[in-house]
Design a protein around this motif. Structure first.
Motif, PDB file in Angstrom:
ATOM      1  N   GLU A 188       0.837  -1.195   0.000  1.00 49.05           N
ATOM      2  CA  GLU A 188       0.000   0.000   0.000  1.00 49.05           C
ATOM      3  C   GLU A 188       0.877   1.252   0.000  1.00 49.05           C
ATOM      4  OE1 GLU A 188      -4.026   1.671   2.223  1.00 49.05           O
ATOM      5  OE2 GLU A 188      -2.843   0.073   3.121  1.00 49.05           O
ATOM      6  N   PRO A 189       0.628   2.199  -0.918  1.00 47.13           N
ATOM      7  CA  PRO A 189       1.461   3.396  -0.994  1.00 47.13           C
ATOM      8  C   PRO A 189       1.102   4.411   0.085  1.00 47.13           C
ATOM      9  CG  PRO A 189      -0.299   3.542  -2.601  1.00 47.13           C
ATOM     10  CD  PRO A 189      -0.409   2.170  -1.964  1.00 47.13           C
ATOM     11  N   VAL A 190       1.988   5.368   0.269  1.00 45.05           N
ATOM     12  CA  VAL A 190       1.714   6.480   1.181  1.00 45.05           C
ATOM     13  C   VAL A 190       0.615   7.366   0.604  1.00 45.05           C
ATOM     14  CG1 VAL A 190       2.712   8.534   2.261  1.00 45.05           C
ATOM     15  CG2 VAL A 190       4.072   6.439   2.062  1.00 45.05           C
ATOM     16  N   ALA A 191       0.687   7.615  -0.704  1.00 49.50           N
ATOM     17  CA  ALA A 191      -0.306   8.435  -1.402  1.00 49.50           C
ATOM     18  C   ALA A 191      -0.268   8.061  -2.873  1.00 49.50           C
ATOM     19  CB  ALA A 191      -0.010   9.921  -1.228  1.00 49.50           C
ATOM     20  N   SER A 192      -1.376   8.310  -3.577  1.00 51.95           N
ATOM     21  CA  SER A 192      -1.404   8.028  -5.007  1.00 51.95           C
ATOM     22  C   SER A 192      -2.461   8.889  -5.676  1.00 51.95           C
ATOM     23  CB  SER A 192      -1.681   6.541  -5.281  1.00 51.95           C
ATOM     24  OG  SER A 192      -2.999   6.184  -4.884  1.00 51.95           O
ATOM     25  N   GLY A 193      -2.363   9.002  -6.996  1.00 53.17           N
ATOM     26  CA  GLY A 193      -3.339   9.791  -7.742  1.00 53.17           C
ATOM     27  C   GLY A 193      -3.338   9.418  -9.209  1.00 53.17           C
ATOM     28  N   TYR A 194      -4.408   9.789  -9.885  1.00 52.31           N
ATOM     29  CA  TYR A 194      -4.618   9.393 -11.280  1.00 52.31           C
ATOM     30  C   TYR A 194      -5.282  10.548 -12.021  1.00 52.31           C
ATOM     31  CZ  TYR A 194      -6.306   6.426 -15.188  1.00 52.31           C
ATOM     32  OH  TYR A 194      -6.572   5.862 -16.418  1.00 52.31           O
ATOM     33  N   ARG A 195      -4.784  10.831 -13.211  1.00 53.13           N
ATOM     34  CA  ARG A 195      -5.385  11.877 -14.036  1.00 53.13           C
ATOM     35  C   ARG A 195      -5.524  11.383 -15.475  1.00 53.13           C
ATOM     36  NH1 ARG A 195      -2.989  17.827 -13.640  1.00 53.13           N
ATOM     37  NH2 ARG A 195      -3.631  17.366 -11.493  1.00 53.13           N
ATOM     38  N   LYS A 196      -6.720  11.517 -16.014  1.00 49.67           N
ATOM     39  CA  LYS A 196      -7.012  11.127 -17.393  1.00 49.67           C
ATOM     40  C   LYS A 196      -7.626  12.329 -18.083  1.00 49.67           C
ATOM     41  CE  LYS A 196      -9.263   7.296 -19.875  1.00 49.67           C
ATOM     42  NZ  LYS A 196     -10.125   6.106 -19.673  1.00 49.67           N
ATOM     43  N   LEU A 197      -6.984  12.806 -19.135  1.00 45.14           N
ATOM     44  CA  LEU A 197      -7.476  13.985 -19.820  1.00 45.14           C
ATOM     45  C   LEU A 197      -8.727  13.664 -20.628  1.00 45.14           C
ATOM     46  CD1 LEU A 197      -4.288  15.826 -21.085  1.00 45.14           C
ATOM     47  CD2 LEU A 197      -5.421  15.925 -18.860  1.00 45.14           C
ATOM     48  N   PRO A 198      -9.591  14.632 -20.847  1.00 45.85           N
ATOM     49  CA  PRO A 198     -10.774  14.408 -21.690  1.00 45.85           C
ATOM     50  C   PRO A 198     -10.359  14.064 -23.119  1.00 45.85           C
ATOM     51  CG  PRO A 198     -10.951  16.461 -20.443  1.00 45.85           C
ATOM     52  CD  PRO A 198      -9.539  16.005 -20.293  1.00 45.85           C
ATOM     53  N   ALA A 199     -11.204  13.313 -23.792  1.00 40.26           N
ATOM     54  CA  ALA A 199     -10.933  12.933 -25.180  1.00 40.26           C
ATOM     55  C   ALA A 199     -12.242  12.774 -25.929  1.00 40.26           C
ATOM     56  CB  ALA A 199     -10.135  11.630 -25.242  1.00 40.26           C
ATOM     57  N   GLU A 200     -12.196  13.007 -27.215  1.00 40.93           N
ATOM     58  CA  GLU A 200     -13.382  12.843 -28.047  1.00 40.93           C
ATOM     59  C   GLU A 200     -13.609  11.370 -28.351  1.00 40.93           C
ATOM     60  OE1 GLU A 200     -13.146  15.155 -31.550  1.00 40.93           O
ATOM     61  OE2 GLU A 200     -12.917  17.074 -30.507  1.00 40.93           O
ATOM     62  N   ALA A 201     -14.870  10.978 -28.365  1.00 39.52           N
ATOM     63  CA  ALA A 201     -15.208   9.592 -28.707  1.00 39.52           C
ATOM     64  C   ALA A 201     -14.720   9.273 -30.109  1.00 39.52           C
ATOM     65  CB  ALA A 201     -16.719   9.394 -28.616  1.00 39.52           C
ATOM     66  N   GLY A 202     -14.058   8.147 -30.250  1.00 40.51           N
ATOM     67  CA  GLY A 202     -13.542   7.731 -31.539  1.00 40.51           C
ATOM     68  C   GLY A 202     -12.204   8.334 -31.901  1.00 40.51           C
ATOM     69  N   GLY A 203     -11.698   9.233 -31.052  1.00 40.49           N
ATOM     70  CA  GLY A 203     -10.408   9.858 -31.301  1.00 40.49           C
ATOM     71  C   GLY A 203      -9.270   9.051 -30.704  1.00 40.49           C
ATOM     72  N   PRO A 204      -8.073   9.627 -30.674  1.00 42.25           N
ATOM     73  CA  PRO A 204      -6.929   8.920 -30.087  1.00 42.25           C
ATOM     74  C   PRO A 204      -7.113   8.732 -28.597  1.00 42.25           C
ATOM     75  CG  PRO A 204      -6.359  11.200 -30.586  1.00 42.25           C
ATOM     76  CD  PRO A 204      -7.700  10.953 -31.204  1.00 42.25           C
ATOM     77  N   PRO A 205      -6.440   7.748 -27.994  1.00 40.31           N
ATOM     78  CA  PRO A 205      -6.569   7.521 -26.553  1.00 40.31           C
ATOM     79  C   PRO A 205      -6.139   8.752 -25.765  1.00 40.31           C
ATOM     80  CG  PRO A 205      -5.455   5.669 -27.610  1.00 40.31           C
ATOM     81  CD  PRO A 205      -5.545   6.756 -28.632  1.00 40.31           C
ATOM     82  N   PRO A 206      -6.849   9.093 -24.709  1.00 38.77           N
ATOM     83  CA  PRO A 206      -6.481  10.267 -23.904  1.00 38.77           C
ATOM     84  C   PRO A 206      -5.212  10.024 -23.102  1.00 38.77           C
ATOM     85  CG  PRO A 206      -8.271   9.077 -22.861  1.00 38.77           C
ATOM     86  CD  PRO A 206      -8.056   8.415 -24.194  1.00 38.77           C
ATOM     87  N   LEU A 207      -4.513  11.103 -22.820  1.00 36.60           N
ATOM     88  CA  LEU A 207      -3.318  11.022 -21.983  1.00 36.60           C
ATOM     89  C   LEU A 207      -3.710  10.606 -20.568  1.00 36.60           C
ATOM     90  CD1 LEU A 207      -0.190  11.771 -21.925  1.00 36.60           C
ATOM     91  CD2 LEU A 207      -0.959  13.860 -20.775  1.00 36.60           C
TER      92      LEU A 207
END
Length: 244
Positions: A147-166
């Motif tokens: 178990e980590p001390v802290a963690s986080g996740y961010r996924k940028l918005p993306a258009e449907a059918g477009g390239p995978p979001p960052l």
């Protein structure tokens, strides 16, 4: 197609020996089967206890993404919560996403947790790293980590059918000497890069060290997101999740 639902590891191994094709939620392979034909035998691990565990340090491969909750670290919980639609998350499984998907939305989260994989073969159960799991398409039973001390996740918005979001995932762990270490993984398109650096002296030093790794070679827009995410994570009080 005969679908087997083993309830023990030995029964699952018998299914493998009989040539049963492992499936999770079948969200990724159903269309291909409709086009190319269904296998004679298939196997789901949804009734296997070892593949359904959820704890702060373990996640079973047969767990559907909609069941991944705050019992696991934030980075993994948020990664699962952002996959597809609610209907997809009620069907898609952890194992299918990491091993069977080209997007592998959970992989960056698993990487920053420094997770190990418990996998099932026809004659043994063994542990391996995520690189081998993905490369060899092993049958995943579960993931486990410290178990980590802290963690986080961010996924940028993306258009449907477009390239995978960052996607940017990060976690802070304490090493054997009690010092903090920052793990970062980034999915840019279909490629995933990851590395870890010391972080005991603050975000500026950690970001500087990260810039000298493979993560630091990302294009400028991705690097700005990484820097922002790392700064936010390292400035957060230990043990506190950000407000939603």
């Amino acid at each position: 197609m005969l679908l087997r639902l083993p309830e023990s590891v030995s029964e699952a191994q018998e299914c493998i020996a009989e040539g049963a094709v492992p499936i999770g939620g079948a969200t990724l392979i159903w269309a291909g089967w409709q086009r190319d034909g269904f296998p004679q035998r298939a196997m789901s691990l949804r009734n296997l206890p070892e593949a359904n565990v959820i704890t702060p340090e373990t996640l079973g491969a047969a767990v559907v993404l909609g069941r991944v909750d705050e019992r696991v670290p934030e980075v993994l919980h948020r990664a699962a919560a952002t996959v597809g639609t609610g209907a997809v998350r009620r069907t898609a499984t952890v194992g299918g996403n990491i091993v069977g998907s080209t997007l592998r939305c959970l992989l960056p989260a698993a990487l920053v947790l420094d997770a190990r994989a418990t996998v099932l073969d026809r004659d043994r159960v063994f542990e391996t790293d995520l690189a081998e799991l993905v490369a060899k398409h092993h049958l995943l039973l579960s993931l486990h980590w410290r178990e980590p001390v802290a963690s986080g996740y961010r996924k940028l918005p993306a258009e449907a059918g477009g390239p995978p979001p960052l996607v940017v995932a990060a976690a802070v762990h304490t090493d054997d000497d009690g010092l903090g270490r920052l793990h970062v993984a980034v999915r840019d398109g279909y490629d995933v890069s990851s590395d870890d650096v010391p972080c005991g002296t603050g975000s500026d030093e950690a970001i500087g060290a990260l810039g000298a790794t493979s993560v630091g070679t990302l294009h400028s827009a991705a690097w700005r997101v990484v820097r922002s995410h790392v700064t936010d994570l390292l400035s957060r009080p230990v043990g506190r999740r950000p407000e939603r």
